[in-house]
Design a protein around this motif. Structure first.
Motif, PDB file in Angstrom:
ATOM      1  N   ALA A 197     103.333 129.865  18.229  1.00  0.00           N
ATOM      2  CA  ALA A 197     102.280 128.995  18.670  1.00  0.00           C
ATOM      3  C   ALA A 197     102.795 127.537  18.200  1.00  0.00           C
ATOM      4  CB  ALA A 197     101.100 129.540  17.674  1.00  0.00           C
ATOM      5  N   ARG A 198     103.693 127.492  17.070  1.00  0.00           N
ATOM      6  CA  ARG A 198     104.026 126.613  16.210  1.00  0.00           C
ATOM      7  C   ARG A 198     105.309 125.858  17.423  1.00  0.00           C
ATOM      8  NH1 ARG A 198     103.560 125.951  10.283  1.00  0.00           N
ATOM      9  NH2 ARG A 198     101.304 126.427  10.132  1.00  0.00           N
ATOM     10  N   GLN A 199     105.943 126.733  18.066  1.00  0.00           N
ATOM     11  CA  GLN A 199     106.999 126.428  18.860  1.00  0.00           C
ATOM     12  C   GLN A 199     106.148 125.951  20.207  1.00  0.00           C
ATOM     13  OE1 GLN A 199     110.673 128.089  18.884  1.00  0.00           O
ATOM     14  NE2 GLN A 199     110.499 127.229  16.921  1.00  0.00           N
ATOM     15  N   GLY A 200     104.971 125.990  20.398  1.00  0.00           N
ATOM     16  CA  GLY A 200     104.324 125.300  21.582  1.00  0.00           C
ATOM     17  C   GLY A 200     104.154 126.671  22.751  1.00  0.00           C
ATOM     18  N   GLU A 201     104.760 127.800  22.598  1.00  0.00           N
ATOM     19  CA  GLU A 201     104.463 128.611  23.591  1.00  0.00           C
ATOM     20  C   GLU A 201     103.070 129.288  23.623  1.00  0.00           C
ATOM     21  OE1 GLU A 201     107.066 132.455  23.909  1.00  0.00           O
ATOM     22  OE2 GLU A 201     108.455 131.156  22.628  1.00  0.00           O
ATOM     23  N   TYR A 202     102.360 129.450  22.675  1.00  0.00           N
ATOM     24  CA  TYR A 202     101.123 129.748  22.755  1.00  0.00           C
ATOM     25  C   TYR A 202      99.937 128.544  22.285  1.00  0.00           C
ATOM     26  CZ  TYR A 202     102.836 134.601  21.896  1.00  0.00           C
ATOM     27  OH  TYR A 202     103.551 135.669  22.105  1.00  0.00           O
ATOM     28  N   VAL A 203      98.826 128.420  22.641  1.00  0.00           N
ATOM     29  CA  VAL A 203      97.791 127.470  22.249  1.00  0.00           C
ATOM     30  C   VAL A 203      97.271 127.784  20.945  1.00  0.00           C
ATOM     31  CG1 VAL A 203      95.971 126.186  22.904  1.00  0.00           C
ATOM     32  CG2 VAL A 203      97.573 126.780  24.634  1.00  0.00           C
ATOM     33  N   LEU A 204      97.313 127.032  19.923  1.00  0.00           N
ATOM     34  CA  LEU A 204      96.623 127.556  18.700  1.00  0.00           C
ATOM     35  C   LEU A 204      95.303 126.918  18.462  1.00  0.00           C
ATOM     36  CD1 LEU A 204      96.991 128.929  15.815  1.00  0.00           C
ATOM     37  CD2 LEU A 204      97.721 126.654  15.082  1.00  0.00           C
ATOM     38  N   LEU A 205      94.488 127.839  18.293  1.00  0.00           N
ATOM     39  CA  LEU A 205      92.866 127.295  18.070  1.00  0.00           C
ATOM     40  C   LEU A 205      92.494 128.015  16.685  1.00  0.00           C
ATOM     41  CD1 LEU A 205      91.669 128.476  21.472  1.00  0.00           C
ATOM     42  CD2 LEU A 205      92.098 126.182  20.922  1.00  0.00           C
ATOM     43  N   GLU A 206      91.913 127.223  15.915  1.00  0.00           N
ATOM     44  CA  GLU A 206      91.504 127.621  14.559  1.00  0.00           C
ATOM     45  C   GLU A 206      89.855 127.491  14.340  1.00  0.00           C
ATOM     46  OE1 GLU A 206      93.485 127.564  11.811  1.00  0.00           O
ATOM     47  OE2 GLU A 206      95.552 126.544  12.503  1.00  0.00           O
ATOM     48  N   MET A 207      89.585 128.499  13.448  1.00  0.00           N
ATOM     49  CA  MET A 207      88.370 128.477  13.161  1.00  0.00           C
ATOM     50  C   MET A 207      88.337 129.011  11.718  1.00  0.00           C
ATOM     51  SD  MET A 207      86.036 130.393  16.496  1.00  0.00           S
ATOM     52  CE  MET A 207      86.185 131.930  15.788  1.00  0.00           C
ATOM     53  N   ARG A 208      87.796 127.886  10.839  1.00  0.00           N
ATOM     54  CA  ARG A 208      88.221 128.144   9.507  1.00  0.00           C
ATOM     55  C   ARG A 208      86.859 128.517   8.685  1.00  0.00           C
ATOM     56  NH1 ARG A 208      92.812 125.586   7.995  1.00  0.00           N
ATOM     57  NH2 ARG A 208      93.754 124.445   9.916  1.00  0.00           N
ATOM     58  N   ASN A 209      85.852 128.331   9.253  1.00  0.00           N
ATOM     59  CA  ASN A 209      84.523 128.576   8.614  1.00  0.00           C
ATOM     60  C   ASN A 209      83.885 130.060   9.166  1.00  0.00           C
ATOM     61  OD1 ASN A 209      84.424 126.141   6.945  1.00  0.00           O
ATOM     62  ND2 ASN A 209      84.267 125.381   8.965  1.00  0.00           N
ATOM     63  N   ARG A 210      83.026 130.686   8.209  1.00  0.00           N
ATOM     64  CA  ARG A 210      82.330 131.788   8.653  1.00  0.00           C
ATOM     65  C   ARG A 210      81.262 131.631   9.262  1.00  0.00           C
ATOM     66  NH1 ARG A 210      82.472 136.433   3.551  1.00  0.00           N
ATOM     67  NH2 ARG A 210      84.393 137.190   4.098  1.00  0.00           N
ATOM     68  N   SER A 211      80.869 132.161  10.514  1.00  0.00           N
ATOM     69  CA  SER A 211      79.740 131.769  11.164  1.00  0.00           C
ATOM     70  C   SER A 211      78.324 131.594  10.429  1.00  0.00           C
ATOM     71  CB  SER A 211      79.717 132.773  12.326  1.00  0.00           C
ATOM     72  OG  SER A 211      79.407 133.937  12.170  1.00  0.00           O
ATOM     73  N   ARG A 212      78.226 132.423   9.642  1.00  0.00           N
ATOM     74  CA  ARG A 212      76.776 132.365   9.175  1.00  0.00           C
ATOM     75  C   ARG A 212      76.625 131.699   7.612  1.00  0.00           C
ATOM     76  NH1 ARG A 212      74.760 138.235  10.654  1.00  0.00           N
ATOM     77  NH2 ARG A 212      76.650 138.619   9.484  1.00  0.00           N
ATOM     78  N   MET A 213      77.560 130.792   7.383  1.00  0.00           N
ATOM     79  CA  MET A 213      77.464 130.073   6.339  1.00  0.00           C
ATOM     80  C   MET A 213      77.576 131.020   4.898  1.00  0.00           C
ATOM     81  SD  MET A 213      76.963 127.363   7.737  1.00  0.00           S
ATOM     82  CE  MET A 213      76.403 125.805   6.794  1.00  0.00           C
ATOM     83  N   GLN A 214      78.361 132.072   5.126  1.00  0.00           N
ATOM     84  CA  GLN A 214      78.385 132.850   4.043  1.00  0.00           C
ATOM     85  C   GLN A 214      79.678 132.062   3.228  1.00  0.00           C
ATOM     86  OE1 GLN A 214      78.914 134.220   6.875  1.00  0.00           O
ATOM     87  NE2 GLN A 214      78.432 136.541   6.754  1.00  0.00           N
ATOM     88  N   GLN A 215      80.025 132.370   1.954  1.00  0.00           N
ATOM     89  CA  GLN A 215      81.112 131.854   1.145  1.00  0.00           C
ATOM     90  C   GLN A 215      82.053 132.675   1.314  1.00  0.00           C
ATOM     91  OE1 GLN A 215      81.493 128.552  -0.772  1.00  0.00           O
ATOM     92  NE2 GLN A 215      79.607 128.640   0.260  1.00  0.00           N
ATOM     93  N   MET A 216      83.458 132.125   1.269  1.00  0.00           N
ATOM     94  CA  MET A 216      84.615 133.261   1.093  1.00  0.00           C
ATOM     95  C   MET A 216      84.333 133.831  -0.486  1.00  0.00           C
ATOM     96  SD  MET A 216      86.000 133.016   3.948  1.00  0.00           S
ATOM     97  CE  MET A 216      87.676 133.775   4.053  1.00  0.00           C
ATOM     98  N   ALA A 217      84.975 134.913  -0.524  1.00  0.00           N
ATOM     99  CA  ALA A 217      85.174 135.513  -1.869  1.00  0.00           C
ATOM    100  C   ALA A 217      85.755 134.894  -2.792  1.00  0.00           C
ATOM    101  CB  ALA A 217      85.584 136.928  -1.970  1.00  0.00           C
ATOM    102  N   GLU A 218      85.459 134.866  -4.136  1.00  0.00           N
ATOM    103  CA  GLU A 218      86.059 134.257  -5.218  1.00  0.00           C
ATOM    104  C   GLU A 218      87.281 135.310  -5.630  1.00  0.00           C
ATOM    105  OE1 GLU A 218      86.312 131.436  -8.377  1.00  0.00           O
ATOM    106  OE2 GLU A 218      84.407 131.623  -7.050  1.00  0.00           O
ATOM    107  N   VAL A 219      88.466 134.821  -5.736  1.00  0.00           N
ATOM    108  CA  VAL A 219      89.523 135.791  -6.157  1.00  0.00           C
ATOM    109  C   VAL A 219      90.066 135.490  -7.484  1.00  0.00           C
ATOM    110  CG1 VAL A 219      91.710 136.659  -5.212  1.00  0.00           C
ATOM    111  CG2 VAL A 219      89.947 135.716  -3.465  1.00  0.00           C
ATOM    112  N   TYR A 220      90.425 136.600  -8.211  1.00  0.00           N
ATOM    113  CA  TYR A 220      90.934 136.604  -9.347  1.00  0.00           C
ATOM    114  C   TYR A 220      92.370 137.252  -9.443  1.00  0.00           C
ATOM    115  CZ  TYR A 220      86.230 135.605 -10.669  1.00  0.00           C
ATOM    116  OH  TYR A 220      84.838 134.957 -10.840  1.00  0.00           O
ATOM    117  N   ILE A 221      93.076 136.695 -10.126  1.00  0.00           N
ATOM    118  CA  ILE A 221      94.600 137.584 -10.298  1.00  0.00           C
ATOM    119  C   ILE A 221      94.623 138.421 -11.435  1.00  0.00           C
ATOM    120  CG2 ILE A 221      96.947 137.575 -10.546  1.00  0.00           C
ATOM    121  CD1 ILE A 221      97.165 135.636  -8.235  1.00  0.00           C
ATOM    122  N   ALA A 222      94.968 139.475 -11.689  1.00  0.00           N
ATOM    123  CA  ALA A 222      95.074 140.071 -13.036  1.00  0.00           C
ATOM    124  C   ALA A 222      96.611 140.478 -13.180  1.00  0.00           C
ATOM    125  CB  ALA A 222      94.276 141.513 -13.095  1.00  0.00           C
ATOM    126  N   ASP A 223      96.986 139.801 -14.154  1.00  0.00           N
ATOM    127  CA  ASP A 223      98.527 140.017 -14.455  1.00  0.00           C
ATOM    128  C   ASP A 223      98.572 141.353 -15.291  1.00  0.00           C
ATOM    129  OD1 ASP A 223     101.107 139.793 -15.521  1.00  0.00           O
ATOM    130  OD2 ASP A 223     101.259 137.632 -15.528  1.00  0.00           O
TER     131      ASP A 223
END
Ligand code: ADP
Ligand code: ZN
Ligand code: ZN
Length: 757
Positions: free
Chosen positions: A375-401
C-alpha cells in the motif's frame, strides 16, 4: 512444439494429461489455460480440453501424437481462467501442474456414503404437473419418472433416487439447472433465513465508512479495478463496509467471494450475510464433505448464488462473472497454504482478480507487513477507519514489567496489577479473559531478571533449545551450548520459558476459589463442537474467567468482558523466525480488542519481561504506524520479506546420511546457478542494487526447520534470499529440473515455500 492438455477437468484422477502437437498454424498462439479442441480416443472424437503447459519435447512415441484441431473462438470460460491461474501458481509457488490444478478446479470425488443428500422440488404442484406432462411428451422417461416421484413427495432421499429409481446424475443435474429441483445436504442448505425473519437493520454509516464505500463504488462504476487495503480498528464496521461493496458488485450482475479465516467464521458473521443477501449466499467450511463442496461449486458456476463465504479454498469458487474478492483478517496466517503449491491467498486473489477484471478488498485491524508495504508503495489503495462505529472507547492498556515483579518478590504468573483488577471484576460480576500466546512457541532462553534473550549472532532471531541441550538458529544452523548464566547481567534466573494454560487455570482456581473458570486450548477442544460449547458457556456467563491460547482472541464478541490479561507477551516474540514481532503485535492488538466490546470500557494488562520491545510497546499504545515503521526498518536491515523475498527449500527423507549429502549437492548447485545469473548480469552491465560486496542472492543453511524429524522422516531447509521474486522463481525452476535428472533425489522430497510463514 507440444501442448499438455487435460480433457476431463472434473475427474478425481486428474493426473491424466495428454500431449498434443501444436500445428504450425497455431504456433505462438497456444498458452496455458487456453481451451482447445482435440481428437480423443480410438474414434478421434472431438472434445474440449485445456492446455496446462507447453514444451519442446515430446514424452511419447512421436508417431502416435495427435494434433490440436482448433482453438475455439470463445475461449474465455471459467475453466480456462482457473487453469491459467493454476499455471501461474505452479510457476510462482512450485510443485506440479497437477497439484496446482487439483487446488483450483472443483473436482468431483466419489461421494462419501455417510453424507445424506436430498432432492427438493422447487415447483408448485400445478407447474410440476405441467413439467411432467412436457417430459412425457418429449419421451424423456427418466425425467418424467423423477418428476412423478417428486410430485408424490417433494423431498426425496438422493440415494433412493439414484439407486431405486435408477436416475443418473446428469438427469438430476439437468433438472437442477432448469430450476425444477435442488440438491440439498443437511449442512449446506439448512437455510437460516427461513427461521429468522429477514430484517435488515437500518444503519447509518459513519463518515469513515461512508468514505470507504463511496471511494470503492465510484471506482467500480468507472471500471477501475484495484486492490484496496482497509486498515480499520476492531469494531470500526469493516464487515458492514464489505457488505455494501458486495451489494454494488452484485447489483451489476457480478459475484463476490468473501474469505474469512475458518476460526472467525462464526454463526453470527454468517447470519449477517444471510440477512443481507438471503439465499443467494453460500457458506463453505472444512466440515463439508468433498461432494458437498463440489455441489456448492457447481451452484456457483450455474449462477444460483452471488456470494460465497469461506476459508482459503473458497478463493477458487468458479463464478462466471467474478466482480470482487474480499479477504477479511488479511494478516491471518491461515491464508497461506501448507500444501504444495504453498500459495498465499492474498497474492493469488490479486492475480485471479487481474485476469477476471475484478477488484480485491483486504481488511484488517493489523495489516500484514506485506499488505501495508505494498500500500505504501502505491500498489494497493489504502483506506483508513480509525474509530469504532458505535463510539465505544478503545481499551485502556497497562504494561506489567515482570522483572520488577520478581525484584519485588512476586514470583507468581500473575502480576500485582492483573490480580487487583481481577478481584475488582469478580466483585462487579464482569468477565475476564486470560490469554497465553503460545503460538509457534519454540523454547527460547531468557533471563527473568533483565529480560535478555539469547539470539543468533547472524540472523537476529532467537535461538531455540533442542532436545540434545544445544541452542540452534532455525535459519542458518548456528549452534551453541545452552547457557545457565545470563551473559548480560550474570543472573541464574535464566532458562526456558515455561507456562501452560493448565497451570494458569489451576492457579486462578487457587487464588480465586469463588470464580468459575473455563479453559480453551488444544487439550480441551479435541472433541467435536467442544470449541462452540466452551465459547457459548462463556457467552452465557456461566463462568467468570476464560483461560486460553490464541483460539480465544479471534473474532468473538463477549460484551461482558471488561478485562483481558496477556500472561506472557514474550512467548510469541521469540519463536525463532523473522515474523515473530509482527505476530506478537497482531495477537496483542487482537487481545486488547476483546476488552470492552459492550457499553462498559475495558482494560487490558500485558505482562512482559521486555516492556521496551517495540512490538509490545506499540501494541500497548495501540499505534500501528509506529509498529510498522520499526518493523519495516528491521526487515530492510536484515533483508527479510516483504522488502526482499525468501525461498525455503524443504528437503526431507528417511535416510539421514543421504539427506545430508543431497542438501550439500543442492546447495552447491544453487550457488552455481546464482553465479551463472550474476555473471550474466555483470556481462549485461546490470547494476547490483545492494551495497558493493553484498551478493544480490544469498544462500543460507542447510539448517533445521524447527522440527528435525517427523514420523521417522528427517528434514532440512535451505533458504535463498533475493530482492526479486522472479529471480527466486527462476532458481526454483532450475532446482526442479536438477532433482528430476539426479536419481539420488528419488528418495527425498523437495518442496518449495516462498516467503514462508
Ligand atoms: P469490524 O468488522 O470492523 O470488527 P463490524 O462490521 O463487525 O466491525 O462492526 C462491529 C459492530 O458494530 C457490529 O455489530 C455492527 O453491526 C455494528 N456497526 C457497524 N457499523 C455500524 C454503524 N454505522 N452504526 C451502527 N452500528 C454499526
Ligand atoms: Zn540477565
Ligand atoms: Zn542464524
Amino acid at each position: 512444439m507440444f501442448a499438455d492438455v487435460i480433457v476431463d477437468i472434473q475427474h478425481e484422477k486428474l493426473d491424466k494429461i495428454f500431449q498434443y502437437r501444436i500445428p504450425e498454424s497455431m504456433e505462438g498462439r497456444v498458452e496455458p489455460g487456453m481451451g482447445v479442441i482435440v481428437p480423443f480416443g480410438k474414434g478421434n472424437r472431438k472434445i474440449r480440453g485445456y492446455v496446462t503447459g507447453i514444451s519442446e519435447k515430446c514424452d511419447y512415441d512421436l508417431s502416435k501424437v495427435k494434433d490440436i484441431i482448433e482453438i475455439p473462438e470463445r475461449a474465455v470460460e471459467i475453466e480456462a481462467k482457473l487453469v491459467s491461474l493454476a499455471a501461474w501458481m505452479k510457476s510462482n509457488y512450485g510443485g506440479t501442474m497437477i497439484q496446482a490444478l487439483k487446488t483450483v478446479l472443483p473436482i468431483k470425488h466419489k461421494e462419501n456414503a455417510k453424507v445424506k443428500k436430498k432432492l427438493r422440488l422447487l415447483l408448485d404442484e400445478e407447474t410440476g404437473k405441467r413439467q411432467l406432462h412436457y417430459y412425457q411428451e418429449k419421451n424423456q422417461k427418466a425425467r418424467a419418472r423423477l418428476m412423478e416421484a417428486l410430485l408424490d413427495d417433494p423431498v426425496l432421499e438422493y440415494d433412493l433416487v439414484t439407486k431405486k429409481l435408477n436416475i443418473t446424475m446428469p438427469v438430476i443435474r439437468a433438472l437442477e439447472e432448469q430450476g425444477v429441483l435442488r440438491v440439498e445436504t443437511e449442512q449446506i442448505f439448512r437455510n437460516p433465513v427461513r427461521q429468522t425473519v429477514r430484517q435488515e437493520k437500518k444503519i447509518v454509516y459513519t463518515p469513515e465508512q461512508q468514505h470507504v464505500i463511496s471511494r470503492f463504488r465510484e471506482d467500480y462504476m468507472r471500471g477501475i479495478r484495484q486492490t484496496y487495503l482497509i486498515h480499520g480498528v476492531t469494531g470500526s464496521g469493516k464487515t458492514e463496509v464489505y457488505m455494501e461493496m458486495i451489494r454494488t458488485v452484485v447489483d451489476q450482475g457480478r459475484q463476490a467471494i468473501v474469505l474469512i479465516p475458518e476460526i472467525a467464521l462464526t454463526y453470527q458473521t454468517v447470519m449477517r450475510f444471510y440477512r443481507r443477501f438471503g439465499d443467494r449466499v453460500s457458506v463453505m467450511n472444512s466440515r463439508l464433505s468433498a461432494g458437498e463442496r463440489y455441489d456448492q461449486m457447481m451452484r456457483a458456476k450455474s449462477g444460483q448464488i452471488d456470494v460465497m463465504i469461506g476459508p482459503r479454498s473458497a478463493l477458487f469458487t468458479p463464478f462466471p462473472n467474478l466482480g470482487l474478492i474480499v479477504i477479511d483478517e488479511e494478516h491471518d496466517t491461515a491464508y497461506k497454504s501448507e500444501q504444495t503449491p504453498r500459495y498465499h491467498a492474498r497474492e493469488t486473489a490479486v492475480q485471479r482478480a487481474k485476469t477476471e477484471d475484478a477488484s480485491v478488498v483486504l481488511g484488517s485491524a493489523t495489516p500484514s507487513m506485506e499488505a501495508m508495504y505494498r500500500a505504501r508503495q502505491g500498489e494497493y489503495v489504502l483506506l483508513e477507519m480509525r474509530n469504532r462505529s458505535r463510539m465505544q472507547q478503545m481499551a485502556e492498556v497497562y504494561i506489567a514489567d515482570m522483572r520488577e515483579e520478581l525484584k519485588n518478590g512476586n514470583r507468581s504468573i500473575l502480576s500485582g496489577r492483573l490480580r487487583e483488577l481481577m478481584e475488582d471484576r469478580l466483585e462487579k460480576g464482569e468477565q475476564i479473559m486470560l490469554f497465553l500466546n503460545r503460538r509457534g512457541y519454540s523454547g527460547f532462553i531468557s533471563c527473568r531478571e533483565c529480560g535478555h534473550v539469547i539470539k543468533c549472532p547472524h540472523c537476529d532471531v532467537s535461538l531455540s533449545v533442542h532436545r540434545d541441550g544445544k541452542m540452534r538458529c532455525h535459519y542458518c544452523g548456528y549452534e551453541q551450548p545452552k547457557v545457565t548464566v545470563c551473559p548480560e547481567c550474570g543472573s541464574h534466573y535464566i532458562g526456558e520459558f515455561r507456562a501452560g494454560t493448565q497451570q494458569i487455570e489451576d492457579l486462578v482456581r487457587k487464588i480465586f476459589p469463588q470464580a468459575g473458570v473455563l479453559r480453551m486450548d488444544m487439550d480441551t477442544t479435541r472433541q467435536k463442537d467442544a470449541h462452540e460449547k466452551i465459547l457459548s458457556a462463556f457467552a452465557n456467563e456461566e463462568a467468570d474467567v476464560l483461560v486460553g491460547t490464541q483460539m480465544i482472541v479471534k473474532g468473538h464478541d463477549f460484551p461482558n468482558v471488561t478485562l483481558v490479561g496477556v500472561l506472557a507477551a514474550d512467548m510469541s516474540l521469540y519463536t525463532g523466525d523473522y515474523r515473530s514481532g509482527e505476530r506478537t503485535f497482531q495477537l496483542l492488538t487482537q487481545a486488547e480488542g476483546r476488552a470492552g466490546r459492550g457499553d462498559r470500557p475495558g482494560e487490558a494488562v500485558i505482562q512482559t519481561y521486555d516492556p521496551s520491545h517495540y512490538a509490545i510497546r506499540t501494541a500497548a499504545e495501540q499505534d500501528y504506524e509506529a509498529f510498522y515503521e520499526e518493523e519495516i526498518r528491521y526487515r530492510e536491515l536484515m533483508g527479510y520479506p516483504p522488502v526482499e523475498n525468501l525461498l525455503a527449500v524443504l528437503v526431507s527423507g528417511a535416510d539421514e546420511a543421504l539427506l545430508e549429502k543431497g542438501c550439500h549437492y543442492l546447495r552447491e548447485y544453487i550457488l552455481r546457478v546464482i553465479r551463472g545469473i550474476t555473471s550474466r548480469e555483470n556481462a549485461a552491465g546490470v547494476q547490483n542494487s545492494r551495497e558493493a560486496g553484498c551478493p544480490a542472492v544469498q544462500v543460507i543453511g542447510p539448517a533445521s526447520p524447527g522440527i528435525d524429524k517427523i514420523k521417522d522422516i528427517y528434514r532440512k531447509v535451505i533458504y535463498i534470499k533475493a530482492e526479486q521474486y522472479g529471480l527466486l522463481a527462476g532458481i526454483k525452476d532450475k532446482i526442479e529440473q536438477y532433482i528430476e535428472i539426479n536419481s539420488g533425489f528419488d528418495r527425498m522430497r523437495v518442496q518449495f515455500d516462498f516467503n514462508p510463514m
